[in-house]
Design an enzyme around this catalytic site. Structure first.
Site, PDB file in Angstrom:
ATOM      1  N   THR A  93       0.848  -1.180   0.000  1.00 36.31           N
ATOM      2  CA  THR A  93       0.000   0.000   0.000  1.00 36.31           C
ATOM      3  C   THR A  93       0.886   1.233   0.000  1.00 36.31           C
ATOM      4  OG1 THR A  93      -0.096   0.009   2.417  1.00 36.31           O
ATOM      5  CG2 THR A  93      -1.826  -1.198   1.259  1.00 36.31           C
ATOM      6  N   TRP A  98     -22.039  14.090   7.874  1.00 38.91           N
ATOM      7  CA  TRP A  98     -20.997  13.888   6.876  1.00 38.91           C
ATOM      8  C   TRP A  98     -21.265  14.712   5.623  1.00 38.91           C
ATOM      9  CZ3 TRP A  98     -20.723   7.821   7.257  1.00 38.91           C
ATOM     10  CH2 TRP A  98     -19.942   7.477   8.356  1.00 38.91           C
TER      11      TRP A  98
END
Length: 546
Positions: free
Chosen positions: A187, A446
């Site tokens: 990653t 959000w």
């Protein structure tokens, strides 16, 4: 549960060497075309590539490489890179693809963490590796070059062609467990050290078989496929396995990924399908428009790695008649998780409705399960309006990281937390609304930075855009919109706000819009919001546009 009766089928281990064996045996004349670093075009058949991959195996074994040993590559997409893939994996060694866009310190860290013994690299990366050689664990270096183009170096490196010359083309492949480690990809490590995702032979083969599906990549033997997405990005999204499995002709663009170079190969090689991140297609579309060009051979484009701007989708489909497939995935999913498209119920829907649906990340193919959960871990409804943490499981989903980094990454039911915030609608289509670490939370609610960015990117004068949350004394966070304008353009503040009006909730409207010369990108081409937040904290972002 006790099994009372076993099936009577053959045991045929799912190891990736069988993919290239099949390509050589059944599709041996199909070509792999590569633009090499010098710009010349090289052609080789699957049959010949298979033999050379066997020679790579023999060369590795002569250097003492055995099953489980790590062999690293630092290379662009090309036929010799593929030879190294199969030559390494075929003898049970682990192929570790290194992203050359990583910082040198990160390359040092992952090479040591992986305990790489051999590094095969393109000639253009020799100065980089020479600068960090004393910090690497590498025993043998091999430079991908012809004898007459071998660069001078301080690595004691072998020339690739000398390395494999005269080697046996009959080196045995396979014969090990299908669950053996096959490939290693790290990653990007935007926070903390990168983590190693260790693919198995079984997971890679099943992922390739999944990707061949009609509603996935839909690649067949009559296709000409150009994977612009690099092979160091999770197996070029699986295409390094999918194309030979299907017998599709491959076109490898090498290091030249500008609009003019991409167009030249798409046109001259009559490419029917290609795949890359949005930034590549922005460059191609600019080139097409500037020169009044078209793409008569190209049928579909897979776009992933970042949210798909509506302007790119409409340009390809409405202006050039090319189908756009929006994909989502991650290294830990090998990497495919969903593919965009229309369900039968929307076949006759209004075009704007179809576009909104196609901009979603899409539907998981068989082999991938998805769900969204709230902060308490309770599953949320698939109504398209309930964002939550996105979790995944399947035959090609990571169950952990190399050396146990990150601890136990699965919950009690075997679900992997992707780190994304998403919704799933009643058609089963998933839509990313944010990365969990990037989500803007204002007044306890959000805000989707992706929706803000996509709306602004439809402005002709905007080259790139990013929305981040910045501290606010009353609302905790408020969105800040950061814009990189096209050369010579300077969009007005009110133009961008007008674009957002009606496309986002009114309380999502950014409090400020600032302009910078270039939005920083991470090693995989995604916007580096960590860097943007750092620039904001340091007061280094410019004042508002207007």
């Amino acid at each position: 549960m006790e099994i009372e009766m076993q099936g009577l089928m053959q045991h045929w281990p799912l190891t990736v060497d069988k993919i290239l064996d099949h390509a050589a045996r059944v599709h041996g004349d199909a070509e792999v075309v590569t633009r090499r670093l010098g710009g010349d075009i090289h052609r080789i058949s699957y049959a010949a590539l298979h033999d050379r991959a066997k020679q790579v195996s023999a060369a590795l074994m002569a250097q003492g490489i055995r099953p489980g040993d790590r062999v690293a590559t630092l290379a662009w997409n090309g036929e010799r890179h593929m030879e190294c893939w199969y030559g390494t994996m075929g003898i049970g060694a682990v192929l570790h693809t290194i992203n050359p866009r990583l910082h040198a310190d990160q390359i040092v860290w992952i090479a040591n963490h992986a305990a790489d013994r051999v590094l095969v690299l393109d000639a253009c990366f020799v100065p980089l590796i020479e600068s960090i050689r004393d910090r690497l664990p590498i025993e043998h270096y091999v430079i991908i070059a012809d004898r007459d183009a071998m660069p001078a170096n301080d690595l004691g490196a072998l020339c690739y062609e000398d390395w494999i010359a005269g080697r046996d083309t009959g080196t045995p492949w396979g014969g090990f467990d299908e669950n053996a480690a096959c490939g290693l990809c790290y990653t990007s490590g935007t926070t903390g050290n990168p983590k190693g995702v260790l693919y198995s032979h079984r997971s890679n083969v099943l992922h390739a078989m999944m990707a061949l599906g009609r509603d996935v990549l839909n690649i067949g033997r009559n296709d000409v496929v150009m994977p612009v997405v690099p092979m160091f990005h999770a197996n070029a999204w699986g295409m390094a396995f999918v194309c030979p499995a299907a017998g599709a002709r491959m076109v490898m663009p090498g290091a030249q990924l500008d609009g003019a170079s991409i167009y030249e190969l798409l046109d001259s090689e009559r490419v029917t399908m290609t795949a890359a991140v949005p930034t590549v297609w922005i460059g191609l579309l600019h080139h097409l428009r500037e020169h009044g060009l078209c793409l008569p051979w190209l049928k579909r484009v897979v776009i992933g790695g970042a949210a798909l701007p509506e302007a790119i989708l409409r340009a390809f489909e409405d202006d050039y008649g090319i189908e756009v497939i929006h994909g989502w995935g991650m290294t830990e999913l090998s990497p495919m998780g969903t593919l965009g498209g229309l369900m039968p119920a929307l076949a006759d829907a209004d075009r704007d409705i179809q576009v909104r649906q196609k901009l979603k990340q899409g539907i998981p193919p068989f082999g991938v399960e998805l769900k969204i959960v709230d902060e308490d871990g309770e599953e949320l409804p698939a109504d398209g309006n309930s964002p939550g943490r996105l979790k995944a499981r399947g035959f090609a989903v990571a169950g952990g990281y190399l050396d146990g980094d990150g601890g136990d990454v699965l919950d009690a039911d075997g679900w992997f937390d992707t780190g994304d915030v998403a919704t799933i609608d009643n058609h089963g289509a998933m839509q990313i609304t944010d990365r969990a670490k990037d989500v803007i939370k204002s007044g306890g609610e959000w805000i989707s930075s992706i929706d803000i960015e996509n709306a602004v990117l439809s402005h002709a004068g905007v080259a790139n855009a990013a929305a981040i949350g910045v501290p606010h004394p009353k609302w905790d966070e408020r969105p800040l919109l950061i814009v990189q304008a096209e050369p010579g353009a300077r969009p007005a503040d009110h133009e961008l706000r007008d674009l957002l009006e009606g496309r986002i909730a009114r309380w999502w409207m950014p409090d400020e819009i600032v302009f910078i010369d270039a939005i920083p990108l991470g090693p995989t081409g995604k916007v580096n919001k960590l860097k943007l937040r750092e620039l904001h904290r340091e007061g280094k972002l410019r004042a508002p546009l207007n």
